[in-house]
Design a protein around this motif. Structure first.
Motif, mmCIF file in Angstrom:
data_model
loop_
_atom_site.group_PDB
_atom_site.id
_atom_site.type_symbol
_atom_site.label_atom_id
_atom_site.label_comp_id
_atom_site.label_asym_id
_atom_site.label_seq_id
_atom_site.Cartn_x
_atom_site.Cartn_y
_atom_site.Cartn_z
ATOM 1 N N UNK A 185 29.638 90.166 49.643
ATOM 2 C CA UNK A 185 28.794 91.311 49.776
ATOM 3 C C UNK A 185 27.591 91.337 50.002
ATOM 4 N N UNK A 186 27.350 89.222 49.537
ATOM 5 C CA UNK A 186 26.441 89.147 49.381
ATOM 6 C C UNK A 186 24.855 89.008 50.477
ATOM 7 N N UNK A 187 26.002 88.246 51.661
ATOM 8 C CA UNK A 187 25.559 87.905 53.157
ATOM 9 C C UNK A 187 26.053 88.728 54.449
ATOM 10 N N UNK A 188 27.102 89.774 53.612
ATOM 11 C CA UNK A 188 27.671 89.857 54.325
ATOM 12 C C UNK A 188 28.768 89.505 55.380
ATOM 13 N N UNK A 189 29.125 88.178 55.042
ATOM 14 C CA UNK A 189 29.777 87.299 55.807
ATOM 15 C C UNK A 189 31.515 87.060 55.120
ATOM 16 N N UNK A 190 32.459 87.551 56.628
ATOM 17 C CA UNK A 190 33.719 87.705 56.405
ATOM 18 C C UNK A 190 34.239 86.202 55.751
ATOM 19 N N UNK A 191 35.185 86.128 54.677
ATOM 20 C CA UNK A 191 35.711 84.212 53.843
ATOM 21 C C UNK A 191 36.883 84.595 54.740
ATOM 22 N N UNK A 192 37.535 84.521 54.992
ATOM 23 C CA UNK A 192 38.879 84.681 55.743
ATOM 24 C C UNK A 192 39.283 85.770 56.034
ATOM 25 N N UNK A 193 40.516 85.634 57.416
ATOM 26 C CA UNK A 193 40.701 87.435 57.851
ATOM 27 C C UNK A 193 42.006 86.947 57.910
ATOM 28 N N UNK A 194 43.130 88.185 57.904
ATOM 29 C CA UNK A 194 45.128 87.541 57.413
ATOM 30 C C UNK A 194 45.038 88.109 58.368
ATOM 31 N N UNK A 195 46.288 87.910 59.291
ATOM 32 C CA UNK A 195 46.760 88.136 60.162
ATOM 33 C C UNK A 195 48.180 88.182 60.757
ATOM 34 N N UNK A 196 48.678 88.622 59.139
ATOM 35 C CA UNK A 196 50.088 88.927 59.133
ATOM 36 C C UNK A 196 51.176 90.224 59.236
ATOM 37 N N UNK A 197 49.971 91.154 59.119
ATOM 38 C CA UNK A 197 50.952 92.535 58.998
ATOM 39 C C UNK A 197 50.790 92.925 60.385
ATOM 40 N N UNK A 198 51.978 93.731 60.388
ATOM 41 C CA UNK A 198 52.063 93.576 62.354
ATOM 42 C C UNK A 198 51.248 95.237 62.555
ATOM 43 N N UNK A 199 51.284 95.615 61.961
ATOM 44 C CA UNK A 199 50.253 97.322 62.789
ATOM 45 C C UNK A 199 49.499 97.773 60.918
ATOM 46 N N UNK A 200 48.984 99.251 61.517
ATOM 47 C CA UNK A 200 47.471 99.081 60.522
ATOM 48 C C UNK A 200 48.113 98.796 59.131
ATOM 49 N N UNK A 201 46.464 98.246 58.511
ATOM 50 C CA UNK A 201 46.691 98.351 57.356
ATOM 51 C C UNK A 201 45.775 98.950 56.644
ATOM 52 N N UNK A 202 46.979 99.633 55.848
ATOM 53 C CA UNK A 202 46.423 101.607 54.751
ATOM 54 C C UNK A 202 46.115 101.146 53.530
ATOM 55 N N UNK A 203 46.769 99.917 52.371
ATOM 56 C CA UNK A 203 46.211 100.012 51.133
ATOM 57 C C UNK A 203 46.093 98.333 50.500
ATOM 58 N N UNK A 204 45.515 98.689 50.107
ATOM 59 C CA UNK A 204 45.112 97.866 49.261
ATOM 60 C C UNK A 204 44.617 97.236 47.648
ATOM 61 N N UNK A 205 45.381 96.849 46.577
ATOM 62 C CA UNK A 205 45.008 96.998 45.824
ATOM 63 C C UNK A 205 44.974 95.137 44.635
ATOM 64 N N UNK A 206 44.384 95.749 43.724
ATOM 65 C CA UNK A 206 44.781 94.272 42.337
ATOM 66 C C UNK A 206 45.338 94.973 41.180
ATOM 67 N N UNK A 207 45.495 94.070 39.988
ATOM 68 C CA UNK A 207 45.212 94.437 38.909
ATOM 69 C C UNK A 207 44.379 93.761 38.100
ATOM 70 N N UNK A 208 44.048 94.396 37.737
ATOM 71 C CA UNK A 208 42.267 93.891 36.310
ATOM 72 C C UNK A 208 43.007 92.419 35.917
ATOM 73 N N UNK A 209 44.473 92.025 34.799
ATOM 74 C CA UNK A 209 44.682 91.140 34.453
ATOM 75 C C UNK A 209 45.108 90.014 35.533
ATOM 76 N N UNK A 210 45.468 90.453 36.510
ATOM 77 C CA UNK A 210 45.797 89.087 37.875
ATOM 78 C C UNK A 210 44.995 89.608 39.094
#
Length: 1284
Positions: free
Chosen positions: A616-641
């Motif tokens: 978000x510093x310069x708005x570049x996209x670092x990577x795109x993942x194409x593995x899902x086969x439909x709309x992606x709704x939720x994203x999450x991570x755990x602070x200790x991982x």
């Protein structure tokens, strides 16, 4: 390009709404979730089914699937948007599609014996026939099958009689059509329904495979009948043990003529029937929930033959010699349960493969979601538990290490759009639904404890439990309100919006601040500490509705919002401004997640099926993942991982990703023991555009505080804690536990979870014993065969009784064996002699092994036959069991019963232990290989460490490309892993030999003793101005450019070729090295007894010549020669390393270069093809399975050629590195991103690596192996490959 890695996948369950949603063909079976079809295939080596492909071409509910009867690669599927697709499994692509099928296809089937034709029908008919190819391709209507009076449930073609077809209707009747006879519509309703208009839908229909006219029909309430389709009569009515039972599905068992199985609709009872009896032969309760669909695999999975272990006895011997049970007995015993595998689908979405002969699940995928998953969140106090909320009305909690469901909510909530865990360890989840308001579910108690219905029956799109003030819960709804209430239901604030509110998020820094996203395109921020119901701030800028909003966890006052305009905007609350717009998604944005450690990393998921990671510093996209086969709704991570992300999608899968590659230099800073300033920093430093990543979150600060308290083992702990924080789940904790056991840590410090993973051998028996004591439930199992014809049996019994009374125990035993009553025989056999008893035990064990019967286990243990048992388990793919037995034997728990007077010396015991240790190591190796082939290199390494085999453990990590982890572990293990650690450091340094990480590469190489040559390679490859080059020479302690020139010339005069090449490469004119080096290599190759090790060191050095010099036009000839020689020696090294998948490609590449370019090298194209053919002939049996292509033994000339090759190769210096590389996630199917390998022309499974032209792709595994044996790209450009 560093990429986000897919490291885990939670498959969906089977949908319970349509009939024909599971199908099987040879060694594959498939089932349909709502929007995707999962295809599983048998892995013959381990005899288990693995997910091969996910087909998600349908955008609306899939209604039916049918496998092509004459081509095992192809199936047809239909969906509710009037679409039919023919799909090829092997190529994973659409072969044909038919749009607008006039009505929703409710059932479909391939036309047997009609070539490429598929028939389909909507609920009212007519029956359409679609010819896919040929002269009359297109859709025709069946002449008679139309204008039905009742809806169609399903239809079936007759497999033998051409054109004969039957339909089952919801009123319970059948319609039968066959060419040349009068058609019969709505006949054969169950008698009890005649004259009424009650409905009793046909739930299953199958033609009898042994007759042309008989047909099995199941009606939901009236049970099963066998009917005659010609005479229109009911032949048999089958009766159930209880009137409550109703049949949902049935299937014939192809391996047992006349037998069929049924599944009940209320409870998961599998019943086995024979057409000759009106009651079931057997009933098994497999699950609490009812069946939905059943399918029997035509050929049971072929087991590995055990003949190598126990020679079969075919001759039938008379009753005076050793008795062998007559063949009819074992056949008869199989009468109760036909051998075969049933694919079972249940109403709750469970899918399994049940082995009817062995009465056990071969595979059970329980509790999967069957619909879109809208939200996923990790449990605040446990990074291993993930909750998901779905359209199917449930919330499920998953253990992401084992990828299994741990809890599921009661269900029936309509659609669950959103969930939020209670803070801390409260173990409750708040959920938001489409029409039942919101609720709090107590996970431990398994019940709903509170409901909120302030929004009436409006859908609630988002629920958020405040983590700063655990009494407050916010919801936002289609009614335009965002409501804040306490957990006991007292409303604190109602914030009215001009339109529906879709998202809300509590500020991470200020407990009284909340932001919302609204349909009116605006983002609002409210402050709870005032009584006003007006927003503090309104942010405008989006061009369509705003969905989710997320506050940054690390930067105060920063929040982001995702919108249907396809952009993510970043707002600064303190400046009242939009500070960045991230555009790149081609559809509405749904999932949003800030990283909790690196303040500029933001991830978004979209309806365009992709996940994008942004800087978000310069708005570049670092990577795109194409593995899902439909709309992606939720994203999450755990602070200790913080670098493991979970995502969920309309394709009903949850996927796990590792973001570590995006910040990899950080871990190297930890490895190379850099100062804390290079690892941890404040957000201002990290946010400087272009600055290297720094950790700014709570977890990294906690690790630093803990380390500051320690007085000893600081480095070990630092490596371990950071490595665990960076590694995805799936074995890294387990690996570190084993490392600390090997390093002599006190067992009392091991965590509780240790006993669930791969344990060190010295703990295995102890842990399992205590587990057994906890279970201590004795299961009685019936031994023994079946019964023969009564008359003969009674005669034998009388004879046996007489023998017994005469004291002729051995005759009694033999007769009992012949009767199949082994227990009686064995219980009195010691009366003859222990030796006889042992022999009898072994015969029984052999027989049970032939039958693949689990009852064999106690026999082998009692007679101390460890070897037989280990191979029994190994052959069946039960490697964990094999391991346990081998370890038990090693600890001296399994003895061979003594048969003679004991006057031996005790040497035999220690000899046995020696042999058992060998067995144990073999069992561990097998298990490790199984994990490795399953794409779980870290667990494979755990198996090797469990028997103290550090060499192989390190090799598993290297072959799985877990390089950073391998260095951490190697450094902690110290001495025993040194050689491997140095090799990994070298590979890692290659990874970082690019801008801006050259210094890191140098730091890594400086951790290796004797590193002068390695540092010289780095300096040779470094592109920069002369002053920059001199600087790096100085950092590496090497002479300057000019000095190198002088040293090179003096080395030439002394005839020291290696040093001449080394110094020329580091001089102002590196091309001089090419001439000297290549001339030397050619001279070596012209000699008849050259070896790879005599030429490889110089070629390896030359491989580091600066790319910008190598690709100059004037060096075309020298470049071509270098590429050809590197390719050829690379092929030989690949043979030595057993990289069989790339050996042909390397030979082909070398030949192509020789054909196209003017060169003079001492190699002949013909000779290359002779060598390749000899290698293929001599190793084909190893590469292919024995059951594949016909095996032609190599000719004598080929054997001689192959032997000559091996002489040139000598030993691989590093142990354990032979064999393919296989990175984590290699076996996870990608949905939408289908790439074809330019090596094989086949579709790439697992991660893809793009070559420098940006178009050509090879699998990442092939790229890694190629780079390890030949540094130059397969495209022949002279560019170095860097896939690490």
């Amino acid at each position: 390009m560093s990429q986000v890695k897919q490291v885990g996948l939670l498959a969906a369950g089977c949908q319970p709404w349509n009939k024909d949603v599971c199908a099987a063909s040879e060694d594959r079976f498939a089932y349909c979730a709502t929007l995707a079809i999962y295809v599983y295939q048998l892995d013959h080596r381990y005899n288990e089914f693995k997910l091969r492909a996910i087909m998600s071409e349908h955008k609306k509910t899939i209604t039916a699937i049918s496998w092509c009867p004459h081509n095992p690669e192809v199936f047809a599927s239909a969906s509710a948007d009037n679409l039919l697709i023919i799909w090829n499994v092997a190529e994973q692509k659409i072969v044909a599609r038919l749009d607008n099928t006039k009505g929703i296809p409710a059932s479909l089937s391939w036309c047997w014996n009609a070539g490429d034709g598929v028939a389909f029908v909507s609920h009212r008919g007519p029956l359409y026939l679609w010819a896919i190819s040929g002269l009359d391709a297109g859709v025709t209507i069946h002449k008679e099958a139309h204008s039905f009076l009742s809806d169609i449930c399903l239809f079936r073609w007759h497999p033998v009689k051409k054109g004969k077809v039957v339909f089952g209707h919801t009123d319970g009747s059948l319609s039968i059509f066959q060419p040349g006879t009068k058609n019969q519509k709505h006949v054969l309703r169950p008698e009890s329904l005649e004259g009424t208009d009650e409905e009793d839908p046909v739930t299953a229909l199958e033609w009898d495979p042994l007759s042309t006219d008989y047909l099995l029909v199941a009606n939901l309430h009236n049970g099963i009948r066998m009917v005659d389709s010609e005479g229109l009569t009911c032949v048999t009515t089958f009766s159930f043990p209880s009137s409550a039972a109703s049949v949902q599905c049935l299937a014939w068992v192809p391996s047992a003529p006349g037998m069929f199985i049924t599944g009940d609709s209320q409870v998961g009872v599998l019943r086995i029937w024979n057409v000759s009896r009106s009651t079931p032969l057997d009933n098994f309760k497999l699950k609490k929930t009812g069946f939905h669909a059943l399918h029997v695999l035509n050929s049971p999975p072929a087991k590995k033959s055990l003949s190598s272990i126990s020679p079969t006895k075919n001759q039938y011997t008379s009753s005076t010699s050793e008795a062998v049970p007559p063949p009819t007995l074992s056949q008869n015993q199989a009468f109760s349960l036909p051998p075969g595998h049933a694919v079972c689908c249940f109403v709750d979405g469970g899918v399994g493969l049940y082995d009817m002969g062995a009465k056990k699940w071969d595979f059970l995928r329980d509790l999967g979601h069957v619909e879109t998953i809208f939200d996923c969140k990790f449990k605040p106090d446990d990074p291993n538990l993930l909750a998901t909320a779905s359209f199917d009305g449930t919330i499920k909690v998953w253990d992401i290490n084992t990828l299994t469901a741990v809890n599921t909510s009661p269900g029936n909530e309509g659609v669950v759009y959103s969930l939020s865990w209670a803070p801390g360890d409260l173990n409750c989840i708040a959920g938001a639904t489409s029409r039942n308001g919101a609720f709090i579910w107590d996970v431990k108690k398994g019940k709903m404890i509170t409901r909120f219905n302030e929004h009436g029956n409006h859908g609630i799109f988002c629920i958020a439990w405040s983590h700063k003030d655990s009494k407050r819960i916010a919801t936002c709804s289609g009614d335009g309100f965002c409501i804040i209430r306490t957990i006991d239901g007292r409303v604190l604030h109602k914030y009215k919006h001009p339109a529906a509110v879709f998202g809300c998020d509590w500020s991470q820094n200020n407990k009284d601040m909340i932001a919302t996203g609204c349909e009116d395109k605006n983002v609002r921020v409210y402050y709870l500490a005032t009584s006003s119901d007006q927003p503090l701030k309104v942010f405008t800028g989006h061009l369509a509705k705003v969905f989710h909003v997320r506050w940054s966890p690390l930067r105060e006052g920063i929040l982001c919002s995702g919108s249907d305009d396809g952009t993510v905007r970043i707002w600064d609350y303190t400046q009242d401004a939009c500070i960045n717009v991230l555009s790149g998604h081609k559809a509405p944005v749904r999932g949003l997640m800030w990283n909790t450690e690196v303040p500029y990393l933001l991830t978004s998921g979209s309806w365009d099926y992709t996940i994008k990671v942004w800087d978000t510093r310069d708005g570049t996209c670092l990577d795109t993942c194409y593995d899902h086969g439909a709309d992606v709704y939720g994203l999450t991570c755990h602070p200790s991982r913080p670098f493991t992300m979970a995502s969920c999608s309309r394709d009903s899968t949850v996927r796990l990703w590792s973001l570590t590659p995006l910040i990899a230099p950080l871990l190297v800073n930890v490895l190379a023991d850099h100062s804390w300033d290079d690892i941890i920093g404040n957000t201002d430093r990290a946010m400087v555009p272009g600055a290297t990543p720094l950790l700014c979150g709570k977890v990294s600060r906690d690790i630093k505080q803990e380390l500051d308290k320690l007085s000893s083992e600081v480095r070990v702990k630092k490596l371990r804690w950071f490595s665990e924080c960076f590694s995805p789940p799936g074995g890294s904790h387990n690996l570190w536990d084993l490392v600390s056991v090997i390093n002599g840590q006190d067992d009392s410090l091991l965590p509780q979870s240790y006993g669930k993973g791969v344990m060190h051998m010295k703990h295995l028996v102890r842990f399992k014993t205590s587990e057994a004591q906890e279970l201590t439930i004795v299961k009685m199992s019936k031994f023994g065969g079946g019964i023969g014809a009564p008359s003969k049996e009674e005669r034998l019994r009388d004879a046996a009784e007489i023998h017994l009374r005469l004291g002729q125990i051995q005759r009694y035993c033999e007769l009992m064996v012949e009767l199949g009553e082994w227990d009686k025989a064995l219980s009195v056999a010691p009366g003859v002699s222990i030796k006889y008893w042992k022999k009898l035990m072994q015969r029984r064990a052999d027989q049970l092994m032939q039958e693949e019967n689990h009852d064999v286990i106690p026999y082998c243990i009692a007679t101390g036959d460890v070897r037989k048992l280990v191979s029994f388990f190994t052959a069946r793919g039960q490697l964990n069991e094999a391991l346990l037995v081998a370890q038990g034997a090693c600890e001296g728990n399994i003895h061979v019963p003594q048969t003679a007077v004991i006057n031996h010396t005790t040497t035999t015991d220690s000899d046995d232990i020696q042999a058992y240790n060998g067995l144990l190591h073999c069992a561990c190796k097998e298990l490790a290989e199984w994990y490795f082939q399953d794409g779980r290199a870290v667990l494979a390494a755990c198996c090797h460490l469990a028997v103290d085999n550090t060499e192989l453990a390190m090799a598993s990590l290297i072959r799985g490309n877990e390089l950073e982890l391998a260095v951490c572990v190697g450094l902690v293990l110290g001495e025993s892993a040194n050689q491997a650690t140095h090799y990994v450091l070298e590979l890692l340094a290659r990874k970082y030999m690019t801008a801006p990480t050259w210094d890191l590469a140098a730091d890594l190489l400086q951790m290796i003793p004797d590193n002068e040559v390695l540092l010289a390679k780095l300096c040779a490859f470094y592109p920069g101005s002369s002053s920059e080059i001199d600087q790096i020479h100085e950092k590496c302690g090497l002479p300057s450019l000019e000095e190198c020139q002088g040293l090179a010339e003096s080395a030439v005069s002394e005839g020291d070729i290696f040093n001449a090449v080394k110094y020329y490469l580091m001089s102002p004119e590196p091309e001089a090295a090419l001439l000297v080096g290549i001339a030397h290599v050619k001279e070596q190759l012209s000699d008849s007894d050259w070896t790879v090790d005599s030429v490889h060191p110089i070629l390896d050095l030359l491989g580091y010549i600066r790319t910008d010099r190598l690709i100059l036009a004037k060096f075309t000839e020298a470049r071509s020669e270098l590429l050809i020689l590197s390719g050829y020696i690379g092929a030989l090294l690949a043979i030595r390393r057993q990289y069989s998948s790339i050996v042909p490609a390397l030979y082909e590449y070398t030949s192509q270069l020789m054909k196209r370019r003017e060169v003079s090298v001492p190699l002949q194209i013909e000779q290359l093809s002779v060598e390749l053919e000899a290698w293929m002939a001599c190793t084909q049996s190893l590469i292919k399975g024995p059951d594949e292509a016909p095996y032609t033994p190599p000719s004598e000339a080929q054997k001689a050629e192959h032997a000559r090759l091996l002489d040139r190769l000598q030993e691989e210096p590093l142990r354990g590195l032979e064999g393919h590389d296989y990175v984590t996630g290699s076996n996870l199917p990608s949905h939408s991103d289908v790439q074809v390998s330019c090596f094989t022309g086949l579709r790439i499974q697992g991660p893809v690596f793009f070559l420098e032209d940006g178009k050509s792709a090879i699998s990442l595994n092939d790229a890694l192996m190629w780079a390890k044996v030949n540094p130059f790209s397969p495209l022949g450009t002279g560019v170095r490959l860097n896939p690490f």
